[in-house]
Each structure stands twice: as structure tokens, then as C-alpha cells.
Design a protein around this motif. Structure first.
Motif, short mmCIF file in Angstrom:
data_model
loop_
_atom_site.label_atom_id
_atom_site.label_comp_id
_atom_site.label_asym_id
_atom_site.label_seq_id
_atom_site.Cartn_x
_atom_site.Cartn_y
_atom_site.Cartn_z
N ARG A 189 0.73 -1.14 -0.12
CA ARG A 189 -0.04 0.06 -0.11
C ARG A 189 0.68 1.33 -0.01
O ARG A 189 0.71 2.37 -0.79
N ALA A 190 1.95 1.36 0.85
CA ALA A 190 2.73 2.53 0.79
C ALA A 190 3.59 2.65 -0.56
O ALA A 190 3.57 3.78 -1.05
N PHE A 191 3.98 1.37 -1.39
CA PHE A 191 4.62 1.67 -2.47
C PHE A 191 3.72 2.08 -3.39
O PHE A 191 3.96 3.44 -4.20
N VAL A 192 2.31 1.85 -3.54
CA VAL A 192 1.47 2.23 -4.50
C VAL A 192 0.93 3.76 -4.35
O VAL A 192 0.84 4.42 -5.27
N GLU A 193 0.98 4.08 -3.04
CA GLU A 193 0.62 5.45 -2.96
C GLU A 193 1.79 6.33 -3.10
O GLU A 193 1.66 7.44 -3.85
N THR A 194 3.14 5.77 -3.14
CA THR A 194 4.23 6.67 -3.19
C THR A 194 4.40 6.78 -5.05
O THR A 194 4.65 7.98 -5.52
N ALA A 195 3.90 5.80 -5.47
CA ALA A 195 4.01 5.81 -7.09
C ALA A 195 2.98 6.81 -7.69
O ALA A 195 3.43 7.41 -8.51
N ILE A 196 1.89 6.64 -7.16
CA ILE A 196 0.79 7.40 -7.56
C ILE A 196 1.12 9.17 -7.31
O ILE A 196 0.96 9.70 -8.17
N LEU A 197 1.59 9.33 -6.16
CA LEU A 197 1.61 10.51 -5.74
C LEU A 197 2.75 11.40 -6.30
O LEU A 197 2.74 12.56 -6.25
N ASP A 198 3.79 10.46 -6.96
CA ASP A 198 4.95 11.14 -7.91
C ASP A 198 4.28 12.06 -8.75
O ASP A 198 4.83 13.07 -8.92
N ALA A 199 3.25 11.44 -9.39
CA ALA A 199 2.64 12.23 -10.54
C ALA A 199 2.02 13.37 -10.13
O ALA A 199 1.96 14.38 -10.75
N VAL A 200 1.49 13.31 -8.63
CA VAL A 200 0.63 14.65 -8.41
C VAL A 200 1.76 15.53 -7.81
O VAL A 200 1.25 16.92 -8.02
N ARG A 201 2.82 15.16 -7.47
CA ARG A 201 3.88 16.23 -7.09
C ARG A 201 4.52 17.02 -8.52
O ARG A 201 4.91 17.95 -8.62
N LYS A 202 4.61 16.09 -9.56
CA LYS A 202 5.11 16.73 -10.68
C LYS A 202 4.36 17.63 -11.49
O LYS A 202 4.90 18.43 -12.51
N TYR A 203 2.85 17.28 -11.55
CA TYR A 203 2.31 17.70 -12.51
C TYR A 203 0.87 18.38 -11.88
O TYR A 203 0.59 17.69 -11.08
N PRO A 204 0.51 19.53 -12.47
CA PRO A 204 -0.56 20.17 -11.90
C PRO A 204 -2.00 19.37 -12.47
O PRO A 204 -2.92 19.79 -12.86
N VAL A 205 -2.26 17.96 -12.06
CA VAL A 205 -3.44 17.32 -12.36
C VAL A 205 -4.53 17.88 -11.68
O VAL A 205 -4.32 18.45 -10.50
#
Length: 419
Positions: A189-205
């Protein structure tokens, strides 16, 4: 998401889940009348008008793997331009179809849907481009992630050598001819959340979006083997099902908190299978006879997420026609409206545009006015804040003019997404 012809994506499950227990819409509309012959009734300044863009197995985009970067970009721009042309306002782009990425992620490999080879650098940044170009056209871009699916096969050697699933084989459960990350492991769960949130940090989705895959859809005669994780972590629960639901609840709550912490203006939305529970199972459920119930079979308590305001929006996949006996659209839409009533969770309805004109579907789906009737029904329920169509390829093809009818009847004026 689901395809009509491929077993590799999500929406087929919504169809086949009911087919086990029940069998089973011109050209175009040039005028402004609704299906009932009345003028357009909803001219909302804000309503969701969305389209899903499925990348798994190259369902909607790119048209095939291995295209040049310029060709991929051109096809993506065409999807965005078509959305504008049809007066839609939101594109939901699948950016993590199978534990991979459509952006340069430090955690997961490039998706094979781009180059044909997992881990192959496509030479451009699809998610970054999608966000920039969507915003330039006045569209919202919702980044769609599949949390647990690793691959639509069972051979780990087909994954790139650096894939996290190969580095952590203990995270993997093979089930139904596919590989999944085990939702019962906190480190997963921690890994999945980290992988997803990387995109949120990088892009103004504008949003993070999940579809209907949590624990996998049931496969007859097979068992999802999470015994070891349950023995280790499930002791405080009355049943394995309760423990599994808690695992998914944690994923939802933690992802929501992570999105808000990184990008407070971004939303978090989920598009579940359309039936939470049948009334025969639970008096709070819908008057349906679905072969799959998300609470029981996918261990996803979608009703609770709405009632507790854990998510910004819910978009149930009500992929059946008005009058379908096992799961009537005209029963499910009001049921979801009642669930959302009084909450801060916005309700959008997922629409099965892909069925319209498909000769394998029932007579209702050969009528180009069927989808327009769905929107007419939704207009009678103030909790319904809009609709999302599966999917981009079908918006473009529109074989019997069902989407054209929706536009003529309901989308004469532009609208901004709800906020």
C-alpha cells in the motif's frame, strides 16, 4: 477499463458480471429536442462532461505500441480536440494501467503501451503533455491509476528486470491468469501510494482517479491467496472480508490525504462497479440482482466512502440500459443519488457509450436515444452532477450517433466541471 473485445480491461467485467444471471442506442440528432421531444432542460454552468481514455492494451490511445513520439502526441491531441468539439470538459487519462507509468517515474517502468517494450523510453512525456495541452483547451485532466494490477499475464520474467514486482516477489498474488500486488501488505500500500503521488507532485493534475479494480473480480474455482498476509495482519477482524475491506479503506483514505497534502486544489475520485450491494443481501442496497457486489466481491465499501466524505467524487459505472432486469439504470441512478444526498461527495454517472450500436448488445443499445434518456433521467436528480463516457475511441466513432444525440439534446451550451 473494459473492452468489448479484449479480456484485458475493466469494463467487460461490468457486462459479464450480470450476463451469468440475465441475458443481456442514428444516425444523429440535428435538433435541440430531448428524447422525449422537450427542449433541453439542463443548462448547467457547471456539470461533469467527461471521457475516459484507456491506455491498457492500447484500447483508446496510443492506437498501437511503437508509434513515433510525434505520432503518439498527434493522436493524443486529437482526443483532446474531439472532447472540446463535443463540448466535454474533462479527460480522464489512464496513466498507470499495469504497475507502470506514462510519465518518467523513478518508481515504475515506462509502460509498454508506448514503445511495445516495458521500460522503453518513448522520448517524450505523455502525462506532462496531456496536462499542458488539456489546460490550454480549457479541459480538466484527471490522472487515472489502477492501484494493484501488475500484468495481464502470470509470467514475471516478462516484466522488465528492474520491475518492483520482480524485486519483491512476495508482494505478488497470481489470480485469474493475471498478477496483482497484494492489498493486504502495508508495504504494498505504501509503495502504490508513493508511485501514484509522484505524478501529483510533478504535474498540476486536476484529479487522481481510480477505477473499479480493488481486490480482483471473482474467478470461479480460484482463490486469491493472501493467507500469509491475513495470518500476519488480520487478527483484529471478524472475518477475512472485513480485513480486506479495511485494507482498501486505508488505501482510499491515505491516497486522499496524500493528494490534498501535495496539491490541495486537486480532487480524488473513484469510478466503481455500479452495484454496491443488492437489496436481497442488504436492505440498504439497490433493487438489483447483480452477480457482482462491490462490497462483497471486490471488498470495496463504495457507499461508505461517499457517506463519510472520504472522496471528492464518485462515478459509478451504471453500464446498463433503462429497463434491464438485473440492474436497471432507472433504479440505480436514483439509488446513488440518495446515497450522495447530503454529503460533500459529488455524484457523476459512468455511461456505457461503447455499447451503443454494438450488435452484440440488446435492442435498447441499438437506439441512438438510449444514452440521451439517461441524461434526461439524471436531470431529475439534483445530486447527479454530470456524466462520464466510456470511452474515447467510442466518442470518436459514434457508430449510431448516440453521442451526437447527447450533444444535441443536452450539451448545446458549454459547461465547466463542478468544483
Amino acid at each position: 477499463m473494459l473492452h468489448r473485445k479484449s479480456g484485458l480491461s475493466r469494463r467487460v467485467f461490468a457486462v459479464t458480471a450480470l450476463s451469468a444471471l440475465a441475458a443481456g442506442g442514428g444516425a444523429m440528432a440535428a435538433g435541440a429536442a430531448t428524447a422525449g421531444g422537450e427542449p433541453e432542460r439542463r443548462r448547467a454552468s457547471r456539470e461533469m462532461r467527461g471521457v475516459w481514455v484507456a491506455t491498457v492494451a492500447n484500447r483508446d490511445w496510443p492506437s498501437k505500441p511503437g508509434l513515433t513520439a510525434d505520432r503518439q502526441r498527434t493522436e493524443l491531441i486529437a482526443v483532446l480536440d474531439r472532447a472540446v468539439e463535443d463540448r466535454l470538459n474533462t479527460v480522464i487519462l489512464q496513466v498507470r494501467p499495469t504497475a507502470d507509468a506514462l510519465w518518467p517515474s523513478p518508481y515504475e517502468p515506462w509502460s509498454q503501451v508506448l514503445t511495445g517494450t516495458q521500460g522503453g523510453d518513448p522520448g517524450w512525456d505523455p502525462l506532462g503533455t496531456a496536462v499542458e495541452q488539456a489546460h490550454a483547451r480549457g479541459l480538466e485532466l484527471h490522472a487515472w491509476f489502477n492501484p494493484y494490477r501488475i500484468a495481464n499475464h502470470t509470467d514475471p520474467t516478462k516484466l522488465v528486470a528492474t520491475h518492483p514486482a520482480r524485486k519483491h516477489p512476495d508482494w505478488v498474488v497470481t489470480y485469474g491468469g493475471k498478477m496483482y500486488y497484494n492489498p493486504g501488505l502495508p508495504e504494498v500500500r505504501a509503495f502504490v501510494e508513493t508511485a501514484i503521488l509522484d505524478a501529483v507532485r510533478k504535474y498540476p493534475v486536476d484529479a487522481v482517479h481510480f477505477d473499479d479494480y480493488f481486490y480482483p473480480y471473482p474467478v470461479a474455482g480460484q482463490t486469491f491467496d493472501d493467507d500469509e498476509a491475513y495470518d500476519r495482519y488480520g487478527g483484529g477482524f471478524a472475518s477475512r472480508a472485513d480485513w480486506r475491506r479495511d485494507n482498501i479503506d486505508k488505501l482510499v483514505r491515505e491516497t486522499a490525504a496524500g493528494v490534498k497534502a501535495i496539491r490541495p486544489a486537486a480532487q480524488f475520485g473513484i469510478s466503481p462497479f455500479g452495484v454496491w450491494r443488492n437489496a436481497a443481501t442488504d436492505s440498504r442496497g439497490s433493487d438489483t440482482r447483480a452477480g457482482v457486489q462491490t462490497y462483497d466481491d471486490l471488498c470495496a465499501d463504495t457507499r461508505k466512502w461517499v457517506r463519510k466524505n472520504w472522496i471528492d467524487y464518485i462515478c459509478p459505472q451504471i453500464y446498463w440500459n433503462i429497463g434491464f432486469s438485473a440492474a436497471d439504470y432507472a433504479e440505480l441512478l436514483p439509488w446513488w443519488a440518495e446515497v450522495a444526498k447530503g454529503t460533500a461527495t459529488r455524484l457523476y454517472i459512468g455511461e456505457a457509450l461503447y455499447k451503443a450500436g454494438d450488435p452484440a448488445q440488446s435492442a435498447a443499445w441499438q437506439d441512438p436515444a438510449e444514452l440521451s434518456r439517461h441524461l434526461t433521467l439524471g436531470a431529475d436528480h439534483p445530486e447527479v452532477r454530470g456524466h462520464v463516457y466510456f470511452a474515447a475511441k467510442d466518442v470518436a466513432a459514434d457508430p449510431i450517433g448516440a453521442m451526437a444525440r447527447v450533444i444535441a439534446d443536452h450539451y448545446q451550451q458549454p459547461a465547466r466541471p463542478p468544483r
